[in-house]
Design a protein around this motif. Structure first.
Motif, PDB file in Angstrom:
ATOM      1  N   VAL A   1       0.245   4.859 -24.848  1.00  0.00           N
ATOM      2  CA  VAL A   1       0.416   4.018 -23.679  1.00  0.00           C
ATOM      3  C   VAL A   1       0.435   4.844 -22.414  1.00  0.00           C
ATOM      4  O   VAL A   1       0.093   4.399 -21.330  1.00  0.00           O
ATOM      5  CB  VAL A   1       1.723   3.231 -23.784  1.00  0.00           C
ATOM      6  CG1 VAL A   1       1.671   2.045 -22.874  1.00  0.00           C
ATOM      7  CG2 VAL A   1       1.962   2.792 -25.187  1.00  0.00           C
ATOM      8  N   MET A   2       0.858   6.092 -22.564  1.00  0.00           N
ATOM      9  CA  MET A   2       0.997   6.952 -21.395  1.00  0.00           C
ATOM     10  C   MET A   2      -0.367   7.230 -20.761  1.00  0.00           C
ATOM     11  O   MET A   2      -0.487   7.268 -19.542  1.00  0.00           O
ATOM     12  CB  MET A   2       1.635   8.267 -21.850  1.00  0.00           C
ATOM     13  CG  MET A   2       2.465   8.914 -20.811  1.00  0.00           C
ATOM     14  SD  MET A   2       3.730   7.795 -20.230  1.00  0.00           S
ATOM     15  CE  MET A   2       4.556   8.883 -19.116  1.00  0.00           C
TER      16      MET A   2
ATOM     17  N   PHE B   1       1.256   3.840  -3.081  1.00  0.00           N
ATOM     18  CA  PHE B   1       0.831   5.224  -2.901  1.00  0.00           C
ATOM     19  C   PHE B   1       1.956   6.192  -3.246  1.00  0.00           C
ATOM     20  O   PHE B   1       1.809   7.058  -4.114  1.00  0.00           O
ATOM     21  CB  PHE B   1       0.380   5.441  -1.450  1.00  0.00           C
ATOM     22  CG  PHE B   1      -0.181   6.806  -1.209  1.00  0.00           C
ATOM     23  CD1 PHE B   1      -1.446   7.138  -1.656  1.00  0.00           C
ATOM     24  CD2 PHE B   1       0.571   7.771  -0.558  1.00  0.00           C
ATOM     25  CE1 PHE B   1      -1.962   8.407  -1.455  1.00  0.00           C
ATOM     26  CE2 PHE B   1       0.061   9.040  -0.359  1.00  0.00           C
ATOM     27  CZ  PHE B   1      -1.209   9.362  -0.808  1.00  0.00           C
TER      28      PHE B   1
ATOM     29  N   LEU C   1      -4.817  15.959 -15.744  1.00  0.00           N
ATOM     30  CA  LEU C   1      -3.458  15.423 -15.849  1.00  0.00           C
ATOM     31  C   LEU C   1      -3.099  15.162 -17.303  1.00  0.00           C
ATOM     32  O   LEU C   1      -2.006  15.486 -17.758  1.00  0.00           O
ATOM     33  CB  LEU C   1      -3.340  14.123 -15.052  1.00  0.00           C
ATOM     34  CG  LEU C   1      -3.262  14.249 -13.536  1.00  0.00           C
ATOM     35  CD1 LEU C   1      -3.214  12.862 -12.900  1.00  0.00           C
ATOM     36  CD2 LEU C   1      -2.032  15.040 -13.133  1.00  0.00           C
TER      37      LEU C   1
ATOM     38  N   VAL D   1       0.838  -1.193   0.000  1.00  0.00           N
ATOM     39  CA  VAL D   1       0.000   0.000   0.000  1.00  0.00           C
ATOM     40  C   VAL D   1       0.875   1.246   0.000  1.00  0.00           C
ATOM     41  O   VAL D   1       0.660   2.184  -0.775  1.00  0.00           O
ATOM     42  CB  VAL D   1      -0.935  -0.005   1.232  1.00  0.00           C
ATOM     43  CG1 VAL D   1      -1.628   1.333   1.387  1.00  0.00           C
ATOM     44  CG2 VAL D   1      -1.945  -1.117   1.109  1.00  0.00           C
TER      45      VAL D   1
ATOM     46  N   ASN E   1      -4.238   3.457  -8.770  1.00  0.00           N
ATOM     47  CA  ASN E   1      -3.400   2.772  -7.815  1.00  0.00           C
ATOM     48  C   ASN E   1      -3.220   3.581  -6.531  1.00  0.00           C
ATOM     49  O   ASN E   1      -3.299   3.066  -5.424  1.00  0.00           O
ATOM     50  CB  ASN E   1      -2.056   2.589  -8.498  1.00  0.00           C
ATOM     51  CG  ASN E   1      -1.305   1.457  -7.928  1.00  0.00           C
ATOM     52  OD1 ASN E   1      -1.904   0.453  -7.604  1.00  0.00           O
ATOM     53  ND2 ASN E   1      -0.028   1.628  -7.779  1.00  0.00           N
ATOM     54  N   VAL E   2      -2.957   4.857  -6.718  1.00  0.00           N
ATOM     55  CA  VAL E   2      -2.790   5.753  -5.572  1.00  0.00           C
ATOM     56  C   VAL E   2      -4.080   5.785  -4.756  1.00  0.00           C
ATOM     57  O   VAL E   2      -4.070   5.640  -3.528  1.00  0.00           O
ATOM     58  CB  VAL E   2      -2.421   7.170  -6.055  1.00  0.00           C
ATOM     59  CG1 VAL E   2      -2.510   8.162  -4.918  1.00  0.00           C
ATOM     60  CG2 VAL E   2      -1.037   7.183  -6.662  1.00  0.00           C
TER      61      VAL E   2
ATOM     62  N   ILE F   1       3.365  10.119 -11.207  1.00  0.00           N
ATOM     63  CA  ILE F   1       2.555  11.174 -11.812  1.00  0.00           C
ATOM     64  C   ILE F   1       3.318  12.496 -11.788  1.00  0.00           C
ATOM     65  O   ILE F   1       3.333  13.249 -12.770  1.00  0.00           O
ATOM     66  CB  ILE F   1       1.201  11.290 -11.094  1.00  0.00           C
ATOM     67  CG1 ILE F   1       0.379  10.027 -11.368  1.00  0.00           C
ATOM     68  CG2 ILE F   1       0.426  12.516 -11.560  1.00  0.00           C
ATOM     69  CD1 ILE F   1      -0.833   9.869 -10.517  1.00  0.00           C
TER      70      ILE F   1
ATOM     71  N   LEU G   1      -1.637   4.483 -18.625  1.00  0.00           N
ATOM     72  CA  LEU G   1      -0.688   4.258 -17.540  1.00  0.00           C
ATOM     73  C   LEU G   1      -0.908   5.275 -16.428  1.00  0.00           C
ATOM     74  O   LEU G   1      -0.895   4.940 -15.241  1.00  0.00           O
ATOM     75  CB  LEU G   1       0.742   4.349 -18.062  1.00  0.00           C
ATOM     76  CG  LEU G   1       1.721   3.719 -17.095  1.00  0.00           C
ATOM     77  CD1 LEU G   1       1.579   2.219 -17.094  1.00  0.00           C
ATOM     78  CD2 LEU G   1       3.131   4.113 -17.416  1.00  0.00           C
ATOM     79  N   ILE G   2      -1.157   6.512 -16.811  1.00  0.00           N
ATOM     80  CA  ILE G   2      -1.452   7.525 -15.804  1.00  0.00           C
ATOM     81  C   ILE G   2      -2.742   7.165 -15.083  1.00  0.00           C
ATOM     82  O   ILE G   2      -2.836   7.277 -13.863  1.00  0.00           O
ATOM     83  CB  ILE G   2      -1.552   8.908 -16.463  1.00  0.00           C
ATOM     84  CG1 ILE G   2      -0.163   9.342 -16.907  1.00  0.00           C
ATOM     85  CG2 ILE G   2      -2.139   9.928 -15.512  1.00  0.00           C
ATOM     86  CD1 ILE G   2      -0.124  10.674 -17.541  1.00  0.00           C
TER      87      ILE G   2
ATOM     88  N   LEU H   1      -3.950   4.157 -14.627  1.00  0.00           N
ATOM     89  CA  LEU H   1      -3.656   3.031 -13.742  1.00  0.00           C
ATOM     90  C   LEU H   1      -2.949   3.511 -12.477  1.00  0.00           C
ATOM     91  O   LEU H   1      -3.262   3.090 -11.361  1.00  0.00           O
ATOM     92  CB  LEU H   1      -2.759   2.021 -14.453  1.00  0.00           C
ATOM     93  CG  LEU H   1      -3.432   1.039 -15.408  1.00  0.00           C
ATOM     94  CD1 LEU H   1      -2.391   0.188 -16.106  1.00  0.00           C
ATOM     95  CD2 LEU H   1      -4.408   0.160 -14.671  1.00  0.00           C
ATOM     96  N   MET H   2      -1.986   4.410 -12.668  1.00  0.00           N
ATOM     97  CA  MET H   2      -1.212   4.910 -11.537  1.00  0.00           C
ATOM     98  C   MET H   2      -2.117   5.681 -10.571  1.00  0.00           C
ATOM     99  O   MET H   2      -2.051   5.515  -9.356  1.00  0.00           O
ATOM    100  CB  MET H   2      -0.103   5.842 -12.027  1.00  0.00           C
ATOM    101  CG  MET H   2       1.066   5.101 -12.584  1.00  0.00           C
ATOM    102  SD  MET H   2       1.898   4.165 -11.280  1.00  0.00           S
ATOM    103  CE  MET H   2       3.169   3.371 -12.220  1.00  0.00           C
ATOM    104  N   LEU H   3      -2.954   6.521 -11.160  1.00  0.00           N
ATOM    105  CA  LEU H   3      -3.857   7.319 -10.342  1.00  0.00           C
ATOM    106  C   LEU H   3      -4.801   6.398  -9.571  1.00  0.00           C
ATOM    107  O   LEU H   3      -4.996   6.550  -8.360  1.00  0.00           O
ATOM    108  CB  LEU H   3      -4.653   8.245 -11.269  1.00  0.00           C
ATOM    109  CG  LEU H   3      -5.273   9.483 -10.658  1.00  0.00           C
ATOM    110  CD1 LEU H   3      -4.194  10.345 -10.041  1.00  0.00           C
ATOM    111  CD2 LEU H   3      -6.016  10.281 -11.728  1.00  0.00           C
TER     112      LEU H   3
ATOM    113  N   PHE I   1      -7.302   2.096 -25.044  1.00  0.00           N
ATOM    114  CA  PHE I   1      -6.873   1.368 -23.870  1.00  0.00           C
ATOM    115  C   PHE I   1      -7.548   1.874 -22.602  1.00  0.00           C
ATOM    116  O   PHE I   1      -7.415   1.308 -21.537  1.00  0.00           O
ATOM    117  CB  PHE I   1      -5.361   1.506 -23.753  1.00  0.00           C
ATOM    118  CG  PHE I   1      -4.754   0.526 -22.837  1.00  0.00           C
ATOM    119  CD1 PHE I   1      -4.817  -0.825 -23.119  1.00  0.00           C
ATOM    120  CD2 PHE I   1      -4.126   0.928 -21.693  1.00  0.00           C
ATOM    121  CE1 PHE I   1      -4.262  -1.744 -22.272  1.00  0.00           C
ATOM    122  CE2 PHE I   1      -3.563   0.018 -20.841  1.00  0.00           C
ATOM    123  CZ  PHE I   1      -3.633  -1.329 -21.126  1.00  0.00           C
TER     124      PHE I   1
ATOM    125  N   SER J   1      -4.733   2.532  -2.903  1.00  0.00           N
ATOM    126  CA  SER J   1      -3.927   2.324  -1.702  1.00  0.00           C
ATOM    127  C   SER J   1      -4.420   3.227  -0.569  1.00  0.00           C
ATOM    128  O   SER J   1      -4.397   2.845   0.604  1.00  0.00           O
ATOM    129  CB  SER J   1      -2.440   2.519  -1.983  1.00  0.00           C
ATOM    130  OG  SER J   1      -2.206   3.667  -2.709  1.00  0.00           O
ATOM    131  N   LEU J   2      -4.894   4.391  -0.947  1.00  0.00           N
ATOM    132  CA  LEU J   2      -5.486   5.290   0.054  1.00  0.00           C
ATOM    133  C   LEU J   2      -6.719   4.617   0.667  1.00  0.00           C
ATOM    134  O   LEU J   2      -6.900   4.587   1.900  1.00  0.00           O
ATOM    135  CB  LEU J   2      -5.892   6.594  -0.633  1.00  0.00           C
ATOM    136  CG  LEU J   2      -6.096   7.807   0.263  1.00  0.00           C
ATOM    137  CD1 LEU J   2      -4.778   8.187   0.919  1.00  0.00           C
ATOM    138  CD2 LEU J   2      -6.636   8.978  -0.540  1.00  0.00           C
TER     139      LEU J   2
END
Lengths: 322, 320, 252
Positions: free
Chosen positions: B134-135, A306, B124, A302, B145-146, A313, B138-139, B141-143, B75, B149-150
């Motif tokens: 692809v970017m 994070f 963004l 996690v 992901n963040v 980003i 990916l952004i 997915l990353m977002l 995608f 996790s929160l």
């Protein structure tokens, strides 16, 4: 090759080594007393070793994978290689598990999984690199779906299994940072050491591959053989790291991006060590953070996801401004 | 038109199979008698399930198609752009502040958070220079992901982990009368999507292109993401999230029907419904009388079909 | 000497390069011409072994390309491909150093470093030596790549559309250097070029292709004739003498 830039790169490496050393000793010695040293120390030492091995696996795989696929975004775990490993393990237990579950969870399972992993990734890559699939778009799309497909298949087979049997092997098979699989540590050290030795000899070829396929061939790099060999190393190392500490999807992309940001060099002799050190830094730092500051109130994945996600980003946005 | 008729026939057959299928004995003839036990079963369990599956399948596919059209990126989907993660975060907040009782409250929170999340995503995207195909995902997915996790962190702190994992995978086995009607709220938004289809297609060709044709690009983008966020949030609240559906169906449609949203929206919805219904039926018979999670079936079956199409296409030498 | 026999490349059902048997002259500037999709670049890549052939043979100095050790062949033949998008950041000097890879595998000797500086000077790029490639203009970047080929010091040099997207000044500069490489350094240079007048003014030998086949091949003067050109390009092209060169007029 230029003296001036080398010193800057070396400095970065030295600083990273220093930080990792501090984190390692914090992790090893914090809260250690004469009474508990016999209990805690060997356990912590094994954990640290597992972390170092995982860092090498992730660092090397991610950097070299990006070189041979000529992109800045894909990593082995983003295209689903660690899901593949978990899937293979499930298959092994599914088909061979009934007779002797205990026999097939330790070393034999491990070695068999690694073997299957090499085989499967061979076919996977063969399919992906065939034809005109220089198309990165295609690769990401296919890779992500593969990842979903493998984890879907794995959970499907787990459903089909006898729940008792499954829960019996689950703990042994599916590692995580809370439950590192340190039984496999010694064999993993050997495997990683051998691969690291072999992989190093290809660094100069990987450097030339950075110029792209055609240019590398023109410079006399045996393209197919080099790429194939590297992919096999990646498959094995992904298996090792997944077996030891479980899947860490975003660590790879994180360390490669930060490494690239830290020193802009094409040389794998520098890029790989930096990525590996960054991996160790992130993992040890994450472990310490979770254990000491958050008091185990969350999982390290996690925290890494994070912080890693936010940083990624930020990197993208920063690149946009310049 | 021909393919569409085939779709409709398949849909009807699959619907009948779906209604017939279940752990309890059931006969269609008896079910038509009002007041009988079979009739009750039909009204309270089987029909709601069928409708929930169809609306979910159609809704997620349409959301995916709209997102892909607007971002010009094959995608992007509610899962790969993190929309589902935002929904989960919204639901978590709603539970934290108002308890887990009101579906409506959860839905509102999920919707607002998902919309904010999507707008952040678009912001963004506008800031990155090279919008490499692809970017973009990916952004996303990353977002996502963040955010997830929160969500995981907060849920752990307040002992809501059990609660969260129940939305992780879509599940239709709990759908009965009174627990799925929220999904009907999606229908006006689907109609809205149909009305705006042409404009989404134009917006997908780029801001300057849209402006050149006299369109209000920003407004259209917001309309698009309102629709997506709303559909995603009602689905997450009622049945949970189902990965890949919003990615696979629109891509299959795009391979066979092209990319004009106006022409393909209905087919997208239809195929999404059929596919999810098919997966749902499979999930119920494969280890009968137990159920396998429908998400698993979707990712295995959908993934396999999609990869097959992708490799086929790649072999022919076409661009994906 | 470069010789091919029945060389073909097939994509699906489409024969992009169709059964080509040809012997290329040595110590000449050889230009490949033809319309888009005629198969020029494909043929170049097949001989330059960056693309796998479907069938046929290809000999470099009497030895089948497949039998060559890849390192040894890289000392005889170099190729510059068309797309040179890099994911890594390199300075001009670092790029040119790569030219010595076949000789030293990345560990440069004094001798290698000398060749690298010579190549950079030959291209007149000393001042730009430490600049990163992504800071350079398209023309300068192309010059840096050619410097790399020079450092590789091969007898055969292949360039796939080296003038693509370049301004007139850089185009002329590059063509002059290629001519010099043939005349002064005794190399055999093979280029794909779209601008027929550059071909006419600089090439010694022309290979004209259409639909994967060679339709004309010979010394420039013989190929630069209206009937020939019409056969190759499928349009009427006038050829006029101007300052001792054949100039093609096809604008109207």
């Amino acid at each position: 090759m230029r003296v001036k830039s080398l010193s800057k790169e070396k400095r970065s490496i030295l600083i990273l080594i220093l930080i990792v050393a501090i984190l390692t000793s914090l992790f090893l010695f914090l809260g250690l007393t004469g009474k508990n040293i016999n209990y805690f120390f060997p356990r912590r030492l094994r954990k640290v070793l597992a972390v170092f091995l995982a860092s090498y696996c992730v660092g090397y795989s991610s950097v070299s994978f990006q070189t041979i696929t000529n992109n800045k975004i894909l990593t082995p775990s983003i295209i689903g290689l660690d899901s593949l490993y978990l899937f293979l393990q499930t298959i092994i237990v599914f088909f061979f598990g009934n007779a002797g579950v205990s026999k097939l969870t330790g070393l034999p399972n491990y070695l068999l999984s690694i073997g299957l992993m090499v085989l499967c990734s061979f076919f996977l890559f063969f399919g992906m690199f065939k034809g005109n699939s220089k198309n990165l778009y295609f690769m990401v799309l296919a890779g992500t779906i593969f990842g979903g497909l493998f984890s879907g298949l794995a959970s499907f087979m787990q459903v089909l299994m006898d729940p008792n049997e499954f829960s019996l092997v689950q703990g042994k098979m599916f590692a995580s940072f809370n439950q590192m699989n340190t039984d496999l540590l010694s064999i993993s050290i050997v495997i990683v050491a051998v691969i690291a030795f072999l992989a190093r000899r290809d660094f100069s070829k990987l450097n030339a591959l950075g110029l792209g396929q055609a240019q590398a061939i023109s410079l006399g790099v045996p393209y197919r053989r080099t790429v194939f060999r590297t992919l096999m190393y990646i498959a094995i190392l992904t298996a090792v790291s997944t077996a030891l500490v479980g899947p860490i999807t975003f660590l790879g992309i994180l360390v490669v991006s930060i490494a690239r940001n830290l020193v802009s060099t094409y040389r794998h002799e520098i890029r790989v060590p930096i990525a590996v050190l960054l991996g160790a830094l992130a993992l040890l730092g994450g472990l310490l953070f979770v254990e000491r500051i958050l008091h185990h109130s969350t999982q390290i994945s996690v925290v890494i996801n994070f912080i890693g996600g936010c940083y990624f980003i930020y990197l993208v946005l920063k690149e946009g401004k310049s | 038109m021909k393919k569409r008729n085939v779709f409709i026939i398949i849909l009807i057959i699959a619907s009948i199979i779906s209604v017939m299928l279940g752990a309890q004995d059931f006969s269609l003839k008896k079910a038509l008698v009002i007041g009988s036990a079979d009739n009750q079963l039909l009204i309270y369990s089987r029909i709601p399930r069928l409708l929930a599956v169809l609306v979910t399948g159609a809704g997620l596919s349409i959301s995916g198609k709209i997102m892909q059209t607007m971002t010009g990126n094959r995608f992007v989907s509610p899962t790969t752009a993190g929309t589902m993660e935002w929904c989960k975060f919204g639901i978590l907040l709603s539970i934290l502040f108002f308890g887990g009782q009101s579906m409506m409250m959860k839905m509102m929170f999920a919707f607002i958070i998902a919309l904010l999340g999507s707008l952040l995503f678009v912001q963004l995207l506008q800031r990155i220079p090279l919008k490499s195909p692809v970017m973009v995902p990916l952004i996303g997915l990353m977002l996502g992901n963040v955010v997830s996790s929160l969500t995981a962190y907060v849920a752990f702190q307040y002992d809501l982990v059990q609660n969260i994992s129940s939305w992780l995978q879509g599940n239709f086995s709990l759908v009965v009368k009174g627990r799925y009607e929220l999904l009907y709220l999606g229908i006006p938004f689907v109609i809205l999507a149909y009305l705006y289809a042409k404009k989404f297609t134009i917006a997908g060709m780029g801001e300057s292109f849209a402006k050149n044709l006299g369109l209000n690009y920003k407004f259209i983008t917001i309309v698009g993401f309102v629709i997506v966020a709303f559909l995603a949030s009602i689905i997450t609240v009622s049945v949970g999230s189902i990965a890949f559906l919003g990615l696979i169906i629109p891509n299959i449609i795009s391979i066979y029907f092209g990319d004009d949203l106006k022409h393909t929206l209905f087919d997208t919805a239809l195929l999404g419904g059929i596919f999810l219904l098919f997966c749902d039926i499979l999930s119920r018979i494969i280890v009968y009388p137990y159920e396998v999670s429908v998400s698993v079936i979707v990712s295995v079956l959908g993934g396999a079909i999609f990869l097959f199409l992708l490799f086929q296409k790649n072999k022919e030498g076409g661009t994906v | 000497m470069i010789k091919t026999r029945g060389l073909s490349k097939v994509y699906g059902n489409k024969k992009v390069v169709d059964d080509i048997s040809i012997t290329l002259p040595k110590n000449k500037l050889i230009a490949f011409v033809g319309s888009n999709g005629a198969g020029k670049s494909t043929l170049l890549s097949l001989i330059g072994r960056t693309l796998d052939r479907s069938s046929g043979d290809c000999y470099i100095d009497e030895k089948e390309v497949k039998d060559w050790n890849s390192r040894e062949l890289a000392k005889r033949l170099s190729i510059l491909s068309q797309t040179n998008h890099l994911n890594i950041r390199l300075t001009v000097h670092e790029l040119v150093q790569f030219g010595r890879f076949p000789y030293s595998q990345g560990r440069l000797t004094k001798e290698d470093e000398k060749k690298v500086s010579e190549a950079i000077s030959y291209m007149g790029m000393d001042a730009l030596k430490d600049r990163y490639l992504d800071e350079l203009s398209g023309g300068q970047r192309q010059m840096a790549y050619i410097a790399m080929l020079l450092a590789q010091d091969t007898e055969y040099v292949f360039l796939d559309e080296p003038l693509n997207n370049l301004d007139m000044k850089h185009s002329v500069q590059i063509m002059k250097i290629l001519t010099k490489m043939v005349k002064e350094l005794g190399k055999t240079v093979m280029v794909v070029i779209h601008d027929i007048n550059f071909v006419s003014c600089y090439a010694d030998y022309i290979i004209a292709m259409k639909d994967g086949e060679i339709v004309a091949n010979g010394p420039s003067d013989e190929v630069m004739k209206p009937q020939m050109l019409e056969k190759v390009f499928g349009m009427e092209i006038k050829v006029e003498q101007f300052g001792g060169n054949n100039i093609c007029l096809y604008y109207t």
